[in-house]
Scaffold this active site. Structure first.
Site, PDB file in Angstrom:
ATOM      1  N   LYS A  59       0.762  -1.049  -0.026  1.00 41.90           N
ATOM      2  CA  LYS A  59      -0.014   0.039   0.133  1.00 41.90           C
ATOM      3  C   LYS A  59       0.891   1.279  -0.030  1.00 41.90           C
ATOM      4  CE  LYS A  59      -3.531  -0.967  -0.552  1.00 41.90           C
ATOM      5  NZ  LYS A  59      -3.734  -1.385  -1.601  1.00 41.90           N
ATOM      6  N   HIS A 120       6.738  -7.416  -2.115  1.00 39.11           N
ATOM      7  CA  HIS A 120       6.582  -6.759  -0.909  1.00 39.11           C
ATOM      8  C   HIS A 120       7.692  -7.307   0.047  1.00 39.11           C
ATOM      9  CE1 HIS A 120       3.214  -4.708  -2.354  1.00 39.11           C
ATOM     10  NE2 HIS A 120       2.428  -5.410  -2.182  1.00 39.11           N
ATOM     11  N   SER A 150      -4.314   2.854   4.573  1.00 36.39           N
ATOM     12  CA  SER A 150      -4.666   2.152   3.307  1.00 36.39           C
ATOM     13  C   SER A 150      -4.521   0.702   3.277  1.00 36.39           C
ATOM     14  CB  SER A 150      -3.419   2.616   2.183  1.00 36.39           C
ATOM     15  OG  SER A 150      -3.726   2.176   0.957  1.00 36.39           O
TER      16      SER A 150
HETATM   17  P1  A3P Z   1      -5.284   4.640  -0.657  1.00 41.39           P
HETATM   18  O1  A3P Z   1      -5.759   3.482  -0.272  1.00 41.39           O
HETATM   19  O2  A3P Z   1      -4.424   5.781   0.172  1.00 41.39           O
HETATM   20  O3  A3P Z   1      -6.093   5.457  -1.809  1.00 41.39           O
HETATM   21  P2  A3P Z   1      -0.284  -0.216  -3.533  1.00 41.39           P
HETATM   22  O4  A3P Z   1      -0.378  -0.025  -5.228  1.00 41.39           O
HETATM   23  O5  A3P Z   1       0.905  -0.326  -2.887  1.00 41.39           O
HETATM   24  O6  A3P Z   1      -1.147  -1.289  -3.198  1.00 41.39           O
HETATM   25  O7  A3P Z   1      -0.748   1.152  -3.287  1.00 41.39           O
HETATM   26  C1  A3P Z   1      -2.129   1.584  -3.099  1.00 41.39           C
HETATM   27  C2  A3P Z   1      -2.334   2.877  -2.720  1.00 41.39           C
HETATM   28  O8  A3P Z   1      -1.781   3.758  -3.779  1.00 41.39           O
HETATM   29  C3  A3P Z   1      -3.866   3.250  -2.679  1.00 41.39           C
HETATM   30  O9  A3P Z   1      -3.809   4.355  -1.455  1.00 41.39           O
HETATM   31  C4  A3P Z   1      -4.058   3.823  -4.141  1.00 41.39           C
HETATM   32  O10 A3P Z   1      -5.123   4.750  -4.031  1.00 41.39           O
HETATM   33  C5  A3P Z   1      -2.937   4.392  -4.163  1.00 41.39           C
HETATM   34  N1  A3P Z   1      -2.577   4.862  -5.465  1.00 41.39           N
HETATM   35  C6  A3P Z   1      -2.606   4.077  -6.725  1.00 41.39           C
HETATM   36  N2  A3P Z   1      -2.249   4.785  -7.791  1.00 41.39           N
HETATM   37  C7  A3P Z   1      -2.123   6.127  -7.534  1.00 41.39           C
HETATM   38  C8  A3P Z   1      -1.733   7.205  -8.124  1.00 41.39           C
HETATM   39  N3  A3P Z   1      -1.760   7.193  -9.560  1.00 41.39           N
HETATM   40  N4  A3P Z   1      -1.684   8.571  -7.760  1.00 41.39           N
HETATM   41  C9  A3P Z   1      -1.897   8.421  -6.033  1.00 41.39           C
HETATM   42  N5  A3P Z   1      -2.127   7.422  -5.476  1.00 41.39           N
HETATM   43  C10 A3P Z   1      -2.294   6.215  -6.028  1.00 41.39           C
END
Ligand code: A3P
Length: 307
Positions: A59, A120, A150
């Site tokens: 996340k 991860h 998140s």
């Molecule tokens: P939130 O839950 O705070 O919205 P991962 O890809 O490591 O699982 O992380 C997911 C998190 O990154 C989520 O955060 C998601 O919304 C955010 N995320 C994904 N794409 C993004 C983007 N283009 N810009 C900003 N945040 C992004």
């Protein structure tokens, strides 16, 4: 893997194998049971010198970085980036489901070089072959509190990880590292320290939010890829939260509900810095900060604007 259709179909055809797997320690790190059960092929994974590893604590902005890297490597070819979902374009090294769904290692064997691989795993569990081959690693770190929020919402909708339970107990679990992939604190600190010894580009989610084009420049320079400014701007646009949220190839909507339950939440949730302020109580925040100072003592690693 023959094509993304086949892999996505395999996920859709075998909903019965997915459930909230318990966490089982692997070298002391809690991982989902199927990963622990199929650990040997992960540990013995054969990296190639031109492999690029994208490593994150869950996340922290993994999917965002995957989309950026894929577009940098294709010279900003947006159509090409729509060829398959994120998890097919850039396989997840350690992901395992019970058979017959292929594992990350199974799929990676057939991917032609140069490969981009997601993990991860904390630094000490990354297969040795990545270091023997001096592979480049891009690490993304996100401030602890937003990362926790998140992860909490993600664990509600991700039906393959333990139920997060009530918010207050989840905050404690996160602080104790009793969540999948273990301690956030150890994860971010160790990669930070290892920058001196390996080819690691350390990127902050908060920096990507503040000035995505600046960070895309850093990433392309690390990858030794030249791109004109208009392509950097195009990639910045295509990897914005709104565009990725509406793109089925980057928003995880192609996964079956047996894995990510879209009735509970969406993968692209908010994508903001400071959302933690909407969830932490004053008491939780004070306890978290005191514990944070203790766990992060002695490191030069600093996150902006949040603590
Ligand atoms: P939130 O839950 O705070 O919205 P991962 O890809 O490591 O699982 O992380 C997911 C998190 O990154 C989520 O955060 C998601 O919304 C955010 N995320 C994904 N794409 C993004 C983007 N283009 N810009 C900003 N945040 C992004």
């Amino acid at each position: 893997m023959e094509s993304h259709k086949d892999y996505t179909e395999a996920l859709h055809e075998h909903p019965e194998v997915f459930r909230r797997y318990p966490l089982v320690p692997v070298h002391g790190i809690p991982l989902m049971e199927p990963i622990a059960q199929q650990w040997a092929p992960i540990e013995n994974f054969e990296a190639r010198p031109d492999d690029l590893l994208i490593s994150t604590y869950p996340k922290a902005g993994t999917t965002w970085m995957q989309e950026i890297v894929d577009l940098i490597r294709s010279g900003g070819d947006v159509e090409k980036a729509r060829r398959a979902p994120t998890y097919v374009r850039i396989p997840f090294l350690e992901i395992c489901s019970p058979p017959p769904v292929p594992s990350g290692v199974d799929t990676l064997v057939d991917v032609p070089s140069p490969r981009v691989i997601k993990t991860h795993l904390p630094f000490q569990l990354v297969p040795k072959s990545f270091f023997e081959n001096n592979c480049k690693i891009i690490y993304v770190a996100r401030n602890a509190k937003d990362n926790l929020v998140s992860y909490y919402f993600f664990d509600r909708m991700n039906l393959t990880q333990p139920d997060p339970g009530p918010w207050d107990s989840y905050v404690k679990k996160f602080m104790e590292g009793k969540v999948a992939w273990g301690s956030w604190y150890d994860h971010v600190r160790r990669y930070w320290d290892e920058r001196a010894n390996h080819r690691i580009l350390y990127v902050f989610y908060e920096d990507m939010k503040e000035d995505p084009a600046r960070e895309i420049h850093r990433i392309k320079d690390f990858l030794e890829i030249d791109l004109p400014e208009d392509i950097v701007q195009k990639i910045t646009h295509h990897t914005s939260f709104q565009v990725m949220r509406d793109n089925p190839m980057s928003n995880y909507s192609t996964l079956p509900n047996a894995i990510f339950d879209k009735k509970i939440g969406t993968f692209m949730r908010k994508g903001e810095v400071g959302d933690w302020k909407n969830y932490f109580t004053v008491a939780q925040n004070e306890a978290f900060d005191a514990d944070y100072q203790h766990k992060m003592e002695g490191t030069t690693l600093r996150f902006r604007d949040v603590l």
